[in-house]
Motif scaffolding. Structure first.
Motif, PDB file in Angstrom:
ATOM      1  N   THR A  69       0.633  -1.282   0.133  1.00 34.35           N
ATOM      2  CA  THR A  69      -0.069  -0.079  -0.062  1.00 34.35           C
ATOM      3  C   THR A  69       0.766   1.353  -0.041  1.00 34.35           C
ATOM      4  O   THR A  69       0.405   2.211  -0.390  1.00 34.35           O
ATOM      5  CB  THR A  69      -0.931  -0.059   1.351  1.00 34.35           C
ATOM      6  OG1 THR A  69      -0.211   0.037   2.488  1.00 34.35           O
ATOM      7  CG2 THR A  69      -1.950  -1.304   1.376  1.00 34.35           C
ATOM      8  N   GLY A  70       2.058   1.085   0.585  1.00 39.26           N
ATOM      9  CA  GLY A  70       2.883   2.300   0.665  1.00 39.26           C
ATOM     10  C   GLY A  70       2.333   3.448   1.411  1.00 39.26           C
ATOM     11  O   GLY A  70       2.555   4.561   1.274  1.00 39.26           O
ATOM     12  N   GLY A  74      -2.933   2.269   4.804  1.00 34.02           N
ATOM     13  CA  GLY A  74      -3.082   1.032   4.441  1.00 34.02           C
ATOM     14  C   GLY A  74      -2.587  -0.071   5.268  1.00 34.02           C
ATOM     15  O   GLY A  74      -3.232  -1.031   5.449  1.00 34.02           O
ATOM     16  N   VAL A  75      -1.396   0.190   6.033  1.00 31.71           N
ATOM     17  CA  VAL A  75      -0.888  -0.583   7.160  1.00 31.71           C
ATOM     18  C   VAL A  75      -1.737  -0.946   8.072  1.00 31.71           C
ATOM     19  O   VAL A  75      -2.137  -2.093   8.432  1.00 31.71           O
ATOM     20  CB  VAL A  75       0.708  -0.102   7.499  1.00 31.71           C
ATOM     21  CG1 VAL A  75       0.711  -0.859   8.779  1.00 31.71           C
ATOM     22  CG2 VAL A  75       1.523  -0.179   6.389  1.00 31.71           C
ATOM     23  N   LEU A 131     -12.419 -12.853   3.908  1.00 35.72           N
ATOM     24  CA  LEU A 131     -12.948 -11.639   4.048  1.00 35.72           C
ATOM     25  C   LEU A 131     -12.059 -10.453   3.576  1.00 35.72           C
ATOM     26  O   LEU A 131     -12.814  -9.743   2.787  1.00 35.72           O
ATOM     27  CB  LEU A 131     -12.848 -11.437   5.608  1.00 35.72           C
ATOM     28  CG  LEU A 131     -13.337  -9.951   6.237  1.00 35.72           C
ATOM     29  CD1 LEU A 131     -14.867  -9.732   5.866  1.00 35.72           C
ATOM     30  CD2 LEU A 131     -13.423  -9.763   7.551  1.00 35.72           C
ATOM     31  N   LEU A 132     -10.929 -10.845   3.521  1.00 34.46           N
ATOM     32  CA  LEU A 132      -9.995  -9.658   3.074  1.00 34.46           C
ATOM     33  C   LEU A 132     -10.124  -9.840   1.260  1.00 34.46           C
ATOM     34  O   LEU A 132      -9.975  -8.816   0.750  1.00 34.46           O
ATOM     35  CB  LEU A 132      -8.435  -9.729   3.147  1.00 34.46           C
ATOM     36  CG  LEU A 132      -8.245  -9.048   4.494  1.00 34.46           C
ATOM     37  CD1 LEU A 132      -8.958  -9.332   5.796  1.00 34.46           C
ATOM     38  CD2 LEU A 132      -6.680  -8.895   4.798  1.00 34.46           C
ATOM     39  N   ALA A 133     -10.185 -10.885   0.849  1.00 33.67           N
ATOM     40  CA  ALA A 133     -10.365 -11.144  -0.495  1.00 33.67           C
ATOM     41  C   ALA A 133     -11.921 -10.623  -1.061  1.00 33.67           C
ATOM     42  O   ALA A 133     -11.999  -9.886  -1.969  1.00 33.67           O
ATOM     43  CB  ALA A 133     -10.475 -12.551  -0.888  1.00 33.67           C
ATOM     44  N   PRO A 138      -5.316  -5.684  -0.662  1.00 33.91           N
ATOM     45  CA  PRO A 138      -4.033  -5.806  -1.631  1.00 33.91           C
ATOM     46  C   PRO A 138      -3.721  -7.315  -1.741  1.00 33.91           C
ATOM     47  O   PRO A 138      -3.683  -8.066  -0.921  1.00 33.91           O
ATOM     48  CB  PRO A 138      -2.847  -5.117  -0.962  1.00 33.91           C
ATOM     49  CG  PRO A 138      -3.820  -4.083  -0.176  1.00 33.91           C
ATOM     50  CD  PRO A 138      -4.876  -4.712   0.414  1.00 33.91           C
ATOM     51  N   ARG A 139      -3.366  -7.555  -3.138  1.00 36.37           N
ATOM     52  CA  ARG A 139      -3.306  -9.075  -3.545  1.00 36.37           C
ATOM     53  C   ARG A 139      -2.109  -9.751  -2.671  1.00 36.37           C
ATOM     54  O   ARG A 139      -2.381 -10.941  -2.280  1.00 36.37           O
ATOM     55  CB  ARG A 139      -3.269  -9.083  -4.995  1.00 36.37           C
ATOM     56  CG  ARG A 139      -3.295 -10.683  -5.558  1.00 36.37           C
ATOM     57  CD  ARG A 139      -4.253 -11.187  -5.229  1.00 36.37           C
ATOM     58  NE  ARG A 139      -5.210 -10.982  -6.141  1.00 36.37           N
ATOM     59  CZ  ARG A 139      -5.995 -11.365  -7.444  1.00 36.37           C
ATOM     60  NH1 ARG A 139      -5.024 -11.860  -7.940  1.00 36.37           N
ATOM     61  NH2 ARG A 139      -7.078 -10.798  -7.668  1.00 36.37           N
ATOM     62  N   PRO A 140      -1.181  -8.787  -2.552  1.00 35.31           N
ATOM     63  CA  PRO A 140       0.026  -9.657  -1.828  1.00 35.31           C
ATOM     64  C   PRO A 140      -0.252 -10.003  -0.385  1.00 35.31           C
ATOM     65  O   PRO A 140       0.134 -11.036   0.161  1.00 35.31           O
ATOM     66  CB  PRO A 140       1.261  -8.475  -1.939  1.00 35.31           C
ATOM     67  CG  PRO A 140       0.845  -7.798  -3.160  1.00 35.31           C
ATOM     68  CD  PRO A 140      -0.623  -7.651  -3.232  1.00 35.31           C
TER      69      PRO A 140
END
Length: 230
Positions: A69-70, A74-75, A131-133, A138-140
């Motif tokens: 995410t940078g 995001g973190v 859930l996150l999918a 973020p895919r990674p």
């Protein structure tokens, strides 16, 4: 022949058998040889604690979320969510089990006790992946969680019969992800996996075969799962 109430032995000096239905305390951990208490053992204990699976599954979601995410937001959002399902719940299950007396220690040294906490931890990770999918994380990060799930499932299956090293499997899987995310320069971290393997053998918690098997399972399974989703 009656046992002596003061010593728990019969008059001949042999330990008396406990009456039927009496709870007999289990023997404590084997005593450490005084000659085996030097700096080497202390270093092994430090490595085991600093690079324990509970530490790595706490750090890795945050690292991958930061890379993907940078941003701090995001973190906190995505990394925090992954952290909850991959670390907070699984580690909480182990801590609760130790406090309730179901588990001997937080590293679950007795492999016969590993099935329930590992299975509950895997269930938590599986819920997190789904859930996150669904939330388009973020895919990674989703790939990391899926790799954690696959790696953990393999370790759980093997530990039903044999004490494969989860420490070694998690360390190898973590370095594999870091190499895939940050590039070949992170191959320099493989000595840390060797240090973890050494520490587990040095502390007599695993055999050489068990730590080698852990690393051999953790690295390729993690790579396959992670690459499949990225």
């Amino acid at each position: 022949m009656e046992a002596s109430p003061a010593t728990g032995t019969d008059p001949g000096g042999a330990p008396a058998a406990a009456p039927p239905g009496t709870d007999v305390p289990s023997a404590g951990p084997p005593a450490v040889d005084p000659a085996d208490r030097g700096p080497g053992r202390r270093a092994a204990r430090l490595v085991t604690e600093v690079l324990a699976p509970s530490v790595l599954v706490t750090v890795m979601p945050l690292v991958v979320a930061a890379r993907a995410t940078g941003s701090l937001g995001g973190v906190l959002r995505w990394g925090g969510a992954a952290l909850f399902f991959c670390a907070v719940v699984p580690v909480g299950v182990v801590v609760y089990g130790v406090r309730r007396g179901w588990l001997t220690d937080r590293h679950i040294g007795d492999h016969t006790q590993r099935l329930r906490p590992l299975a509950l931890g895997l269930a938590s990770v599986a819920v997190g992946v789904a859930l996150l999918a669904a939330l388009d994380a973020p895919r990674p990060l989703v790939a990391l969680m899926a790799a954690t799930l696959v790696n953990g499932a393999a370790a759980t299956a093997v530990n039903h019969w044999w004490k494969l090293s989860v420490h070694a499997a998690t360390a190898a899987g973590s370095v594999t992800v870091l190499v895939l995310v940050f590039g070949p320069a992170l191959h320099a971290l493989w000595p840390l996996v060797a240090a973890v393997a050494w520490s587990r053998v040095r502390l007599r918690d695993h055999t050489v075969a068990q730590v080698l098997a852990g690393a051999a399972v953790g690295a390729p399974l993690t790579a396959a799962a992670f690459l499949a989703l990225t």
